[in-house]
Design a protein around this motif. Structure first.
Motif, PDB file in Angstrom:
ATOM      1  N   HIS A 243       0.824  -1.614  -0.158  1.00  0.00           N
ATOM      2  CA  HIS A 243       0.265   0.198  -0.054  1.00  0.00           C
ATOM      3  C   HIS A 243       1.294   1.342   0.008  1.00  0.00           C
ATOM      4  CE1 HIS A 243      -3.340   2.543   1.495  1.00  0.00           C
ATOM      5  NE2 HIS A 243      -3.948   1.933   1.276  1.00  0.00           N
ATOM      6  N   CYS A 281     -11.300   6.006  -2.076  1.00  0.00           N
ATOM      7  CA  CYS A 281      -9.502   5.886  -1.186  1.00  0.00           C
ATOM      8  C   CYS A 281      -9.436   6.443   0.240  1.00  0.00           C
ATOM      9  CB  CYS A 281      -9.283   5.767  -1.911  1.00  0.00           C
ATOM     10  SG  CYS A 281      -7.218   4.935  -0.917  1.00  0.00           S
ATOM     11  N   HIS A 284      -6.520   9.177  -0.960  1.00  0.00           N
ATOM     12  CA  HIS A 284      -6.586   9.418  -2.425  1.00  0.00           C
ATOM     13  C   HIS A 284      -5.625  11.057  -2.512  1.00  0.00           C
ATOM     14  CE1 HIS A 284     -10.236  10.804  -2.553  1.00  0.00           C
ATOM     15  NE2 HIS A 284      -9.657  12.338  -3.371  1.00  0.00           N
ATOM     16  N   VAL A 289       0.285   7.966  -6.098  1.00  0.00           N
ATOM     17  CA  VAL A 289      -0.170   7.477  -7.245  1.00  0.00           C
ATOM     18  C   VAL A 289      -1.527   7.054  -7.996  1.00  0.00           C
ATOM     19  CG1 VAL A 289       2.554   6.092  -7.752  1.00  0.00           C
ATOM     20  CG2 VAL A 289       0.137   4.938  -6.401  1.00  0.00           C
ATOM     21  N   ALA A 290      -2.360   8.384  -7.256  1.00  0.00           N
ATOM     22  CA  ALA A 290      -3.876   8.244  -7.189  1.00  0.00           C
ATOM     23  C   ALA A 290      -4.206   8.498  -8.845  1.00  0.00           C
ATOM     24  CB  ALA A 290      -4.671   8.921  -6.479  1.00  0.00           C
ATOM     25  N   CYS A 294     -10.297   6.670  -8.226  1.00  0.00           N
ATOM     26  CA  CYS A 294      -9.813   6.146  -6.397  1.00  0.00           C
ATOM     27  C   CYS A 294     -10.420   7.545  -5.647  1.00  0.00           C
ATOM     28  CB  CYS A 294      -8.098   6.291  -6.238  1.00  0.00           C
ATOM     29  SG  CYS A 294      -6.769   5.255  -6.658  1.00  0.00           S
ATOM     30  N   PRO A 299     -11.301   0.967  -2.147  1.00  0.00           N
ATOM     31  CA  PRO A 299     -10.530  -0.145  -2.350  1.00  0.00           C
ATOM     32  C   PRO A 299     -11.105  -1.585  -1.296  1.00  0.00           C
ATOM     33  CG  PRO A 299      -9.054   1.297  -1.902  1.00  0.00           C
ATOM     34  CD  PRO A 299     -10.555   2.026  -1.606  1.00  0.00           C
ATOM     35  N   PHE A 314      -4.607  -0.522  -6.775  1.00  0.00           N
ATOM     36  CA  PHE A 314      -3.318  -0.592  -7.909  1.00  0.00           C
ATOM     37  C   PHE A 314      -2.154  -1.295  -7.227  1.00  0.00           C
ATOM     38  CE2 PHE A 314      -5.630   3.308  -9.188  1.00  0.00           C
ATOM     39  CZ  PHE A 314      -6.009   2.403 -10.658  1.00  0.00           C
TER      40      PHE A 314
END
Ligand code: SF4
Length: 322
Positions: A243, A281, A284, A289-290, A294, A299, A314
């Motif tokens: 994560h 998420c 985010h 890397v959002a 997201c 998720p 991801f």
């Protein structure tokens, strides 16, 4: 596999506020085996202490289940819950405020013995307290003293002796060493490990200190804004977190050996208030890397292999040299 000692499913704590609610803990699930240490980590305000308090019903959950040794703790009435509490104890962060300043050490440690009626006579009570003091590395000479006469490390040892008194099977340790000097922290952590080995104790170890967690925990659960975002064995999680939040936390942790230093992932902004948690998420707005999805979609915690769970659309291993 043996049934877990503690099994938590969908645990939540929502506090009502004007015009809505604060989801301090929002659907947390994990298990702890007998003799295992599971660490709950995350920044301040992520819900880890509220989760710990709910395990003993010091804070009543809004939703979810807590099964301890096959018994539904949330279904217990007051008397049965008190009986069960003998097996579930807690050690708090601040030994300065968790020990009653007016009481002598003997009475502080004997309190759970008295509550559960575990000693038949005053002699037996005193002998048991002396035994407990010795177990935590203190001498019987301290029996008549008050908490202010001790150092921080000694007070935390007294708090641990009190938690051990009714022979629990699981101890929730809420930041047990973070109020102590660094030089004393290792001694208390080592003591907890020795006691675990001796009595087969399980710990839910709540901490923001990754170096301590790495030393003591068998498994680690990472929380962000009331949700679990990653969970796995300590070895795997530290070597290859999936994560992005865990990756950022680990990259910020101090490492003594310059050869092992990691590329620092700098997160933008602060942790948002749980009263105003971002959509989808929660991570985010700060995630490097959002993607568009997201913002929309929460998720789920997914198995990334070998029981290593991460809640990221991801998520993929991020090897970190250690
Ligand atoms: Fe980042 Fe998206 Fe994964 Fe959340 S789901 S951690 S925002 S990539």
């Amino acid at each position: 596999m043996n049934a877990p000692l503690l099994s938590v499913r969908g645990l939540a704590k929502h506090f009502p506020i004007k015009g809505g609610q604060v989801k301090a803990v929002d659907g947390v699930s994990f298990e702890v085996a007998a003799g295992e240490t599971v660490a709950l980590v995350g920044e301040s305000g992520c819900g880890k202490s509220t989760t710990g308090r709910m395990l003993l019903r010091l804070t009543e959950p809004s939703a979810g289940t807590i099964s301890f040794d096959g018994v539904d703790l949330l279904g217990l009435g007051r008397t049965d819950l008190r009986r069960r509490r003998r097996e579930l104890q807690i050690v708090f962060q601040d030994p300065y405020s968790s020990l009653s300043p007016r009481n002598r050490v003997e009475d502080i440690i004997a309190e759970p013995l008295d509550v559960h009626g575990l000693c038949a006579s005053r002699e037996q009570r005193r002998d048991r307290v002396i035994e407990l003091l010795r177990l935590v590395g203190l001498d019987a000479i301290h029996l008549r003293r008050h908490p202010f006469e001790f150092s921080g490390g000694q007070r935390q040892r007294i708090a641990i002796a009190r938690a051990l008194a009714p022979q629990p099977r699981l101890i929730v340790a809420d930041e047990p060493v973070s109020a102590l000097d660094v030089s004393v922290q290792a001694q208390v952590v080592n003591l907890m490990q020795d006691l675990q080995e001796k009595f087969g104790l399980a710990y839910v170890f709540i901490s923001h200190d990754l170096a301590v967690v790495r030393h003591i925990a068998h498994r680690v659960a990472v929380m962000y804004l009331g949700r679990l975002v990653e969970m796995g064995s300590t070895e795997t999680l530290f070597a290859a977190p999936h994560h992005p939040y865990t990756q950022a936390l680990l990259s910020a942790a101090p490492v003594a050996d310059p050869e092992r230093r990691r590329t620092r992932i700098v997160l933008s902004g602060d942790v948002p208030s749980p009263a105003n948690a971002p959509s989808g998420c929660h991570f985010h707005p700060r995630c490097p890397v959002a993607q568009a999805v997201c913002r929309e979609s929460v998720p789920e915690l997914r198995d990334m292999g070998n029981g290593h769970m991460a809640a990221c659309h991801f998520g993929k291993p991020f090897p970190i040299s250690v």
